[in-house]
Design a protein around this motif. Structure first.
Motif, mmCIF file in Angstrom:
data_model
loop_
_atom_site.group_PDB
_atom_site.id
_atom_site.type_symbol
_atom_site.label_atom_id
_atom_site.label_comp_id
_atom_site.label_asym_id
_atom_site.label_seq_id
_atom_site.Cartn_x
_atom_site.Cartn_y
_atom_site.Cartn_z
ATOM 1 N N GLU A 274 -0.030 4.790 4.118
ATOM 2 C CA GLU A 274 -0.134 4.053 2.866
ATOM 3 C C GLU A 274 0.772 4.652 1.779
ATOM 4 O O GLU A 274 1.147 3.949 0.850
ATOM 5 C CB GLU A 274 -1.585 3.949 2.373
ATOM 6 C CG GLU A 274 -2.221 5.238 1.915
ATOM 7 C CD GLU A 274 -3.587 4.992 1.254
ATOM 8 O OE1 GLU A 274 -4.048 3.842 1.202
ATOM 9 O OE2 GLU A 274 -4.184 5.982 0.799
ATOM 10 N N SER A 275 1.147 5.936 1.918
ATOM 11 C CA SER A 275 2.028 6.515 0.900
ATOM 12 C C SER A 275 3.437 5.936 0.989
ATOM 13 O O SER A 275 4.159 5.879 -0.014
ATOM 14 C CB SER A 275 2.041 8.041 0.995
ATOM 15 O OG SER A 275 2.673 8.440 2.186
ATOM 16 N N VAL A 276 3.842 5.498 2.179
ATOM 17 C CA VAL A 276 5.145 4.830 2.323
ATOM 18 C C VAL A 276 5.104 3.504 1.557
ATOM 19 O O VAL A 276 6.030 3.166 0.803
ATOM 20 C CB VAL A 276 5.482 4.596 3.814
ATOM 21 C CG1 VAL A 276 6.725 3.728 3.969
ATOM 22 C CG2 VAL A 276 5.658 5.927 4.524
ATOM 23 N N ASP A 277 4.020 2.782 1.737
ATOM 24 C CA ASP A 277 3.863 1.516 1.018
ATOM 25 C C ASP A 277 3.821 1.759 -0.486
ATOM 26 O O ASP A 277 4.491 1.065 -1.263
ATOM 27 C CB ASP A 277 2.582 0.810 1.487
ATOM 28 C CG ASP A 277 2.397 -0.551 0.830
ATOM 29 O OD1 ASP A 277 3.083 -1.501 1.245
ATOM 30 O OD2 ASP A 277 1.594 -0.653 -0.114
ATOM 31 N N ALA A 278 3.057 2.768 -0.886
ATOM 32 C CA ALA A 278 2.899 3.037 -2.328
ATOM 33 C C ALA A 278 4.229 3.425 -2.963
ATOM 34 O O ALA A 278 4.524 3.041 -4.097
ATOM 35 C CB ALA A 278 1.856 4.129 -2.541
ATOM 36 N N ALA A 279 5.044 4.186 -2.222
ATOM 37 C CA ALA A 279 6.321 4.646 -2.785
ATOM 38 C C ALA A 279 7.244 3.462 -3.056
ATOM 39 O O ALA A 279 7.842 3.347 -4.133
ATOM 40 C CB ALA A 279 6.982 5.633 -1.830
ATOM 41 N N ALA A 280 7.361 2.575 -2.073
ATOM 42 C CA ALA A 280 8.247 1.417 -2.249
ATOM 43 C C ALA A 280 7.682 0.471 -3.299
ATOM 44 O O ALA A 280 8.397 -0.002 -4.196
ATOM 45 C CB ALA A 280 8.427 0.689 -0.912
ATOM 46 N N ARG A 281 6.381 0.218 -3.209
ATOM 47 C CA ARG A 281 5.743 -0.724 -4.125
ATOM 48 C C ARG A 281 5.790 -0.206 -5.558
ATOM 49 O O ARG A 281 5.986 -0.969 -6.511
ATOM 50 C CB ARG A 281 4.289 -0.960 -3.686
ATOM 51 C CG ARG A 281 3.630 -2.198 -4.282
ATOM 52 C CD ARG A 281 2.299 -2.486 -3.592
ATOM 53 N NE ARG A 281 2.443 -2.669 -2.154
ATOM 54 C CZ ARG A 281 2.839 -3.821 -1.609
ATOM 55 N NH1 ARG A 281 3.067 -4.880 -2.345
ATOM 56 N NH2 ARG A 281 2.990 -3.913 -0.303
ATOM 57 N N VAL A 312 0.718 0.166 5.137
ATOM 58 C CA VAL A 312 -0.017 -0.751 4.281
ATOM 59 C C VAL A 312 -1.085 0.047 3.524
ATOM 60 O O VAL A 312 -1.597 1.056 4.033
ATOM 61 C CB VAL A 312 -0.648 -1.887 5.131
ATOM 62 C CG1 VAL A 312 -1.628 -1.344 6.164
ATOM 63 C CG2 VAL A 312 -1.286 -2.963 4.279
ATOM 64 N N ARG A 313 -1.381 -0.401 2.311
ATOM 65 C CA ARG A 313 -2.414 0.255 1.517
ATOM 66 C C ARG A 313 -3.717 0.268 2.296
ATOM 67 O O ARG A 313 -4.082 -0.730 2.912
ATOM 68 C CB ARG A 313 -2.607 -0.468 0.183
ATOM 69 C CG ARG A 313 -3.560 0.225 -0.772
ATOM 70 C CD ARG A 313 -3.319 -0.245 -2.198
ATOM 71 N NE ARG A 313 -3.569 -1.685 -2.314
ATOM 72 C CZ ARG A 313 -4.750 -2.208 -2.689
ATOM 73 N NH1 ARG A 313 -5.747 -1.441 -3.017
ATOM 74 N NH2 ARG A 313 -4.889 -3.516 -2.743
#
Ligand code: ZN
Ligand code: ZN
Ligand code: ZN
Length: 365
Positions: A274-281, A312-313
């Protein structure tokens, strides 16, 4: 490692995962758990192919006419073939008689599962993805090399697009999609899995189906394509602009590039999905595009174009060495335009490594 040794080691690991999860038997059919474990692809047809793995035995059951296709590693599994007049589900049930908790492959046809539920009532059925998924998600060196080779082949097609070698203006999306598909094969893929071509306002639909819409000057063209090469998948998205992009598109692209870079850099061993998603988002939200990024940031990739783990979150799974996944943020302005930028990334102890290297600029043609 020869193939018998490779599959033996995978069966050993899958048995360990079964023990950990108190699963007595694994039952997989069509889909990719089967080739991952024994190197055999089932025909996705009405006749049942099934692999049953218990703590002491593994048995591959195939229709008799398919048996000649099986490369039988006798040290890995017993081979049983069933005749047209037999009930293959009854054979599977007999192999599972002593099993209380049974993990069933996600893609096994429900017609067989429904029959099995009737023949073996009172068992605890769970999904095999929880048993095999984590193993498949962590790629070994040979798998990473296969992903890199497939990525390089897709990159060559992306570069052809970016050099203007794939005619766009005046052709339909479907024609360009067919052209890209042919080029994926020419560059070494065995099959094409998809070739999305979306022009202008159609690019605002992330999984647009390329159609008869003619591509015109002055618009963005989103191309998202991939195939399978030596058993492993590619998946890349690049956009080109036909003529100089307007200021809002230009600004959005630079925000998108920053978001994608942030997502890739977050793909570190020990981080979370989820940190990958959070970084891009986070980058897109900061730039005011939060409401226009309408899907998760990425999916795992390997033998299948979409597999575990998902970026995904809510997915707190820790990223491990060998996890392979896409990082593909997008901005979709309904009725106007859309854009996405996608690379495949493998997390390694040396940091995240991209499998795609075609330029990430919005190339103007
Ligand atoms: Zn997709
Ligand atoms: Zn894609
Ligand atoms: Zn993708």
């Amino acid at each position: 490692m020869n193939s018998a040794a490779l599959y033996t080691s995978r069966i050993v690991r899958v048995r360990a995962a079964m023990r950990e999860q108190s699963v007595d038997a694994l039952l997989v059919s069509v889909g990719h758990d089967l080739p991952y474990l024994v190197g055999y692809h089932a025909m996705p047809l009405e006749r049942l192919t099934a692999l049953v793995v218990t703590s002491s035995k593994s048995t591959l059951l195939v229709p008799r006419l398919e048996a000649p296709r099986v490369e039988h590693h006798a040290s890995v599994f017993d081979l049983v073939s069933w005749d047209e007049t037999q009930d293959p589900v009854a054979i599977v049930a007999s192999l599972l008689l002593d099993s209380k908790r049974i993990a069933v492959g996600d893609q096994m046809w429900s017609r067989f599962l429904v029959d099995l539920l009737r023949q073996l009532p009172g068992r605890d059925y769970v999904r095999s993805v929880d048993v095999v998924g984590p193993l498949r998600a962590s790629k070994d060196d040979a798998e990473i090399a296969a992903l890199a080779a497939a990525g390089a082949a897709a990159d060559r097609v992306a570069a052809q697009l970016q050099r203007g070698e794939i005619p766009l203006v005046g052709r339909t999306e479907a024609e360009v999609s067919a052209d890209i598909s042919a080029r994926l094969l020419a560059e070494g893929h065995d099959v094409v899995n998809f070739a999305i071509v979306a022009a202008g306002e159609n690019a605002a639909s992330p999984h647009h189906h390329p159609g008869r819409r003619e591509i015109r000057r002055g618009e963005i063209v989103l191309c998202d394509f991939g195939g399978t090469m030596n058993g492993y998948c590619s998946d890349i998205t690049r956009c080109v602009h036909l003529g100089a992009p307007p200021a809002d598109v230009q600004r959005a692209w630079s925000d998108l590039q920053r978001a994608q870079e942030a997502g890739v850099q977050a793909g570190v061993v020990g981080g979370t999905c989820e940190s990958v998603d959070a970084a891009a988002r986070g980058v897109l939200e900061g730039a005011g595009w939060g409401d226009y990024f309408i899907h998760r940031t990425g999916h795992g990739i390997g033998m299948e174009a979409h597999e575990e783990p998902y970026m995904v979150r809510g997915n707190v799974l820790q990223i491990a060495h060998g996890h392979a996944f896409s990082v593909e943020p997008g901005i979709y302005v309904s009725g106007k335009w859309g854009m996405r930028l996608e690379d495949i990334v493998v997390a390694t102890t040396n940091g995240p490594q991209r499998m795609n290297h075609a330029t990430r600029d919005l190339v103007v043609l």
